[in-house]
Design a protein around this motif. Structure first.
Motif, PDB file in Angstrom:
ATOM      1  N   LYS A  17     -26.253  -3.972  20.543  1.00  0.00           N
ATOM      2  CA  LYS A  17     -25.791  -5.204  21.191  1.00  0.00           C
ATOM      3  C   LYS A  17     -24.910  -6.002  20.245  1.00  0.00           C
ATOM      4  O   LYS A  17     -23.798  -6.416  20.613  1.00  0.00           O
ATOM      5  N   ASP A  18     -25.363  -6.214  19.020  1.00  0.00           N
ATOM      6  CA  ASP A  18     -24.594  -6.992  18.054  1.00  0.00           C
ATOM      7  C   ASP A  18     -23.238  -6.347  17.790  1.00  0.00           C
ATOM      8  O   ASP A  18     -22.209  -7.042  17.723  1.00  0.00           O
ATOM      9  N   ALA A  19     -23.214  -5.018  17.665  1.00  0.00           N
ATOM     10  CA  ALA A  19     -21.961  -4.324  17.358  1.00  0.00           C
ATOM     11  C   ALA A  19     -20.975  -4.414  18.517  1.00  0.00           C
ATOM     12  O   ALA A  19     -19.773  -4.645  18.317  1.00  0.00           O
ATOM     13  N   LEU A  20     -21.448  -4.213  19.727  1.00  0.00           N
ATOM     14  CA  LEU A  20     -20.552  -4.305  20.888  1.00  0.00           C
ATOM     15  C   LEU A  20     -19.960  -5.707  21.015  1.00  0.00           C
ATOM     16  O   LEU A  20     -18.759  -5.871  21.272  1.00  0.00           O
ATOM     17  N   LEU A  21     -20.792  -6.725  20.810  1.00  0.00           N
ATOM     18  CA  LEU A  21     -20.294  -8.102  20.908  1.00  0.00           C
ATOM     19  C   LEU A  21     -19.280  -8.399  19.803  1.00  0.00           C
ATOM     20  O   LEU A  21     -18.262  -9.072  20.039  1.00  0.00           O
ATOM     21  N   ARG A  22     -19.512  -7.890  18.607  1.00  0.00           N
ATOM     22  CA  ARG A  22     -18.574  -8.128  17.507  1.00  0.00           C
ATOM     23  C   ARG A  22     -17.242  -7.425  17.774  1.00  0.00           C
ATOM     24  O   ARG A  22     -16.172  -7.982  17.467  1.00  0.00           O
ATOM     25  N   GLU A  23     -17.297  -6.226  18.333  1.00  0.00           N
ATOM     26  CA  GLU A  23     -16.030  -5.534  18.597  1.00  0.00           C
ATOM     27  C   GLU A  23     -15.260  -6.210  19.741  1.00  0.00           C
ATOM     28  O   GLU A  23     -14.023  -6.266  19.720  1.00  0.00           O
ATOM     29  N   ILE A  24     -15.977  -6.748  20.713  1.00  0.00           N
ATOM     30  CA  ILE A  24     -15.322  -7.541  21.755  1.00  0.00           C
ATOM     31  C   ILE A  24     -14.614  -8.742  21.131  1.00  0.00           C
ATOM     32  O   ILE A  24     -13.455  -9.043  21.456  1.00  0.00           O
ATOM     33  N   HIS A  59     -13.436  -9.006  18.163  1.00  0.00           N
ATOM     34  CA  HIS A  59     -12.269  -8.527  17.430  1.00  0.00           C
ATOM     35  C   HIS A  59     -11.081  -8.315  18.361  1.00  0.00           C
ATOM     36  O   HIS A  59      -9.967  -8.787  18.077  1.00  0.00           O
ATOM     37  N   TYR A  60     -11.313  -7.631  19.457  1.00  0.00           N
ATOM     38  CA  TYR A  60     -10.194  -7.326  20.347  1.00  0.00           C
ATOM     39  C   TYR A  60      -9.723  -8.551  21.124  1.00  0.00           C
ATOM     40  O   TYR A  60      -8.535  -8.658  21.462  1.00  0.00           O
ATOM     41  N   ALA A  61     -10.625  -9.479  21.379  1.00  0.00           N
ATOM     42  CA  ALA A  61     -10.196 -10.723  22.006  1.00  0.00           C
ATOM     43  C   ALA A  61      -9.246 -11.487  21.091  1.00  0.00           C
ATOM     44  O   ALA A  61      -8.286 -12.124  21.548  1.00  0.00           O
ATOM     45  N   SER A  62      -9.496 -11.411  19.774  1.00  0.00           N
ATOM     46  CA  SER A  62      -8.611 -12.106  18.833  1.00  0.00           C
ATOM     47  C   SER A  62      -7.216 -11.490  18.800  1.00  0.00           C
ATOM     48  O   SER A  62      -6.238 -12.168  18.460  1.00  0.00           O
ATOM     49  N   LEU A  63      -7.110 -10.211  19.158  1.00  0.00           N
ATOM     50  CA  LEU A  63      -5.807  -9.529  19.180  1.00  0.00           C
ATOM     51  C   LEU A  63      -5.072  -9.712  20.493  1.00  0.00           C
ATOM     52  O   LEU A  63      -3.861  -9.443  20.571  1.00  0.00           O
ATOM     53  N   THR A  64      -5.780 -10.148  21.551  1.00  0.00           N
ATOM     54  CA  THR A  64      -5.167 -10.225  22.881  1.00  0.00           C
ATOM     55  C   THR A  64      -5.412 -11.600  23.504  1.00  0.00           C
ATOM     56  O   THR A  64      -5.972 -11.708  24.599  1.00  0.00           O
ATOM     57  N   PRO A  65      -4.995 -12.665  22.831  1.00  0.00           N
ATOM     58  CA  PRO A  65      -5.248 -14.008  23.368  1.00  0.00           C
ATOM     59  C   PRO A  65      -4.463 -14.236  24.659  1.00  0.00           C
ATOM     60  O   PRO A  65      -3.384 -13.678  24.867  1.00  0.00           O
ATOM     61  N   GLY A  66      -5.046 -15.042  25.525  1.00  0.00           N
ATOM     62  CA  GLY A  66      -4.362 -15.419  26.752  1.00  0.00           C
ATOM     63  C   GLY A  66      -4.468 -14.413  27.876  1.00  0.00           C
ATOM     64  O   GLY A  66      -3.922 -14.642  28.955  1.00  0.00           O
ATOM     65  N   LYS A  67      -5.155 -13.306  27.661  1.00  0.00           N
ATOM     66  CA  LYS A  67      -5.285 -12.295  28.706  1.00  0.00           C
ATOM     67  C   LYS A  67      -6.334 -12.722  29.747  1.00  0.00           C
ATOM     68  O   LYS A  67      -7.252 -13.496  29.460  1.00  0.00           O
ATOM     69  N   VAL A 111     -13.701  -0.501  23.845  1.00  0.00           N
ATOM     70  CA  VAL A 111     -14.757  -0.941  22.937  1.00  0.00           C
ATOM     71  C   VAL A 111     -15.854   0.121  22.915  1.00  0.00           C
ATOM     72  O   VAL A 111     -16.237   0.651  23.957  1.00  0.00           O
ATOM     73  N   GLY A 112     -16.376   0.441  21.719  1.00  0.00           N
ATOM     74  CA  GLY A 112     -17.462   1.406  21.611  1.00  0.00           C
ATOM     75  C   GLY A 112     -16.994   2.721  21.018  1.00  0.00           C
ATOM     76  O   GLY A 112     -15.787   2.970  20.873  1.00  0.00           O
ATOM     77  N   PRO A 113     -17.917   3.609  20.660  1.00  0.00           N
ATOM     78  CA  PRO A 113     -17.572   4.858  19.968  1.00  0.00           C
ATOM     79  C   PRO A 113     -16.564   5.711  20.727  1.00  0.00           C
ATOM     80  O   PRO A 113     -16.776   6.065  21.890  1.00  0.00           O
ATOM     81  N   VAL A 119     -18.550  -1.162  12.304  1.00  0.00           N
ATOM     82  CA  VAL A 119     -18.577  -2.507  12.887  1.00  0.00           C
ATOM     83  C   VAL A 119     -19.379  -3.450  12.004  1.00  0.00           C
ATOM     84  O   VAL A 119     -18.987  -4.598  11.774  1.00  0.00           O
ATOM     85  N   ALA A 120     -20.500  -2.966  11.485  1.00  0.00           N
ATOM     86  CA  ALA A 120     -21.309  -3.800  10.600  1.00  0.00           C
ATOM     87  C   ALA A 120     -20.535  -4.218   9.361  1.00  0.00           C
ATOM     88  O   ALA A 120     -20.679  -5.343   8.863  1.00  0.00           O
ATOM     89  N   ALA A 121     -19.664  -3.324   8.873  1.00  0.00           N
ATOM     90  CA  ALA A 121     -18.934  -3.595   7.634  1.00  0.00           C
ATOM     91  C   ALA A 121     -17.717  -4.472   7.840  1.00  0.00           C
ATOM     92  O   ALA A 121     -17.385  -5.292   6.980  1.00  0.00           O
ATOM     93  N   GLN A 122     -17.030  -4.297   9.003  1.00  0.00           N
ATOM     94  CA  GLN A 122     -15.734  -4.978   9.147  1.00  0.00           C
ATOM     95  C   GLN A 122     -15.523  -5.677  10.483  1.00  0.00           C
ATOM     96  O   GLN A 122     -14.438  -6.224  10.740  1.00  0.00           O
ATOM     97  N   GLY A 123     -16.535  -5.685  11.347  1.00  0.00           N
ATOM     98  CA  GLY A 123     -16.403  -6.389  12.621  1.00  0.00           C
ATOM     99  C   GLY A 123     -15.777  -5.584  13.727  1.00  0.00           C
ATOM    100  O   GLY A 123     -15.660  -6.053  14.867  1.00  0.00           O
ATOM    101  N   HIS A 124     -15.379  -4.369  13.435  1.00  0.00           N
ATOM    102  CA  HIS A 124     -14.830  -3.452  14.441  1.00  0.00           C
ATOM    103  C   HIS A 124     -14.852  -2.063  13.827  1.00  0.00           C
ATOM    104  O   HIS A 124     -15.079  -1.906  12.623  1.00  0.00           O
TER     105      HIS A 124
END
Length: 383
Positions: free
Chosen positions: A35-42, A44-52, A261-263, A291-296
């Motif tokens: 759960k924590d990893a999926l939320l962190r990767e979300i 990350h990608y939200a930060s790359l795609t603002p305004g979508k 998002v995800g493996p 994901v634990a090491a770098q957020g994605h």
């Protein structure tokens, strides 16, 4: 424009012998860590795609119906906090029809899922055993009935062109499927994929697929039966009542942006005005530790050359019966559909004259004959 989020859950109870998807069998799964990893990767990608503005979410696998419904709910809540959400977004979850998983359909609906895609694969017990499935026809029917009672939008998959299958047998199986009144069906010809158990058995000569003439007859039978039942093909392997098409998969086929998002998940996103291809680390344990090491766990994020975008947009668009919309194609790729960078008008004219391609009010589409020879058609257009 549409914008989709794909969430990959890589775990299954067992590995089907035909499957080459990124799926894995594990005795134990650390739910809170995932759960924590999926939320962190979300994040990350939200930060790359603002305004979508998210129009669809798809939980694929693997077998997402094995996850805790509360985890799906948490993922959907995080998506809603990181992006704008369209009115009436499509939220699909892939599910197996096993009784233990079907029992959770209502909980997934309560978590926010509004569409199910059920991996039935066959309505014949002997075929299910051959395909390595963990359910029988009775369970499949019960799961479909439960889905129909809970969801206005649902689909199930079947695999045909199985060893020894005749046209008459497939017609009977299709009739049983249609009697269940699905609003959408995904119907795939069995193929031998590299690295699967079926590839090993096929190489040993332990079974063989129907010959090409029979496969063509099976495909024609499928299209005719589904059209007669009011579920015409809208993509080479997908059939739906009008308005029941998979909105999420249309994002792929129309070559619009989506986050993976995800493996092992793939994505196509615009970053600083340039379209990029993304790919996440494939192995579940590697993905989790990254994901634990770098957020994605992005293993690849590369800008796509214009020629690659054109090839991908043509390949995906010609799978659709609606074909390629010329205006959308130019908006996404920056190239005219027919011109020096994309499709040679002389080649297009030849394919039209030969009956493999047709003009539509908005662009170009493969004819029924072109759909049967899609790889050859693509090669002729872009080779």
């Amino acid at each position: 424009m549409s914008f989709a989020v794909y969430v990959h859950w890589p775990f299954c109870k067992s590995k089907c012998p035909y499957c080459d998807f990124n799926s894995h069998v594990r005795d134990k799964i650390d739910g809170p860590a995932w759960k924590d990893a999926l939320l962190r990767e979300i994040d990350h990608y939200a930060s790359l795609t603002p305004g979508k503005r998210v129009t669809s979410v798809f939980f694929g696998g693997g077998t997402p119906s094995l996850m805790d419904p509360s985890l799906a709910g948490s993922v959907l809540e995080r998506i809603a906090t990181r992006w704008a959400i369209a009115d009436e977004p499509e939220i699909t979850l892939e599910a197996n029809p096993n009784s233990s998983e079907a029992a959770h359909f209502a909980a997934f609906k309560a978590a926010g899922v509004n569409r199910l895609s059920i991996g039935v694969q066959a309505l014949d017990d002997a075929a299910l055993k051959f395909l390595g499935r963990g359910h029988d026809v009775r369970e499949a029917r019960r799961a479909i009935d439960r889905a129909a009672a809970l969801f206005e939008r649902f689909s199930f998959d079947l695999i045909y062109a199985r060893p020894g299958q005749t046209v008459a047998e497939w017609q009977e199986e299709l009739a049983r499927a249609l009697a269940l009144q699905p609003p959408h069906l995904s119907l795939y010809q069995l193929t031998i994929e590299e690295g699967t158990q079926f590839q090993t058995l096929f190489a040993r000569g332990q079974y063989k697929l129907p010959d090409e003439d029979v496969q063509e007859q099976l495909y024609d039978t499928t299209n005719a039966a589904l059209a007669d039942a009011g579920l015409p093909a809208y993509e080479v392997s997908n059939y739906a009542r009008p308005g029941q098409e998979s909105r999420h998969n249309l994002v792929y086929w129309r070559y619009e942006d989506y986050v993976g998002v995800g493996p092992g998940a793939h994505g196509r996103i615009a970053i600083d005005g340039k379209r990029h291809a993304t790919r996440q680390a494939k192995a579940p344990e590697t993905w989790l530790s990254d994901v634990a090491a770098q957020g994605h766990a992005t293993a690849e994020c590369v800008p796509l050359e214009k020629a690659t975008q054109i090839d991908e947009a043509v390949m995906m668009g010609l799978r659709l019966t609606e074909g390629i919309d010329a205006a959308r194609f130019e908006r996404v790729t920056g190239a005219a559909l027919e011109g020096p960078d994309a499709l040679d008008p002389a080649r297009v004219a030849r394919m039209i004259a030969d009956g493999f391609l047709a003009r539509t009010p908005t662009g170009l589409a493969a004819t029924p004959q072109g759909m049967k020879l899609l790889n050859a058609l693509l090669a002729a257009l872009r080779g």
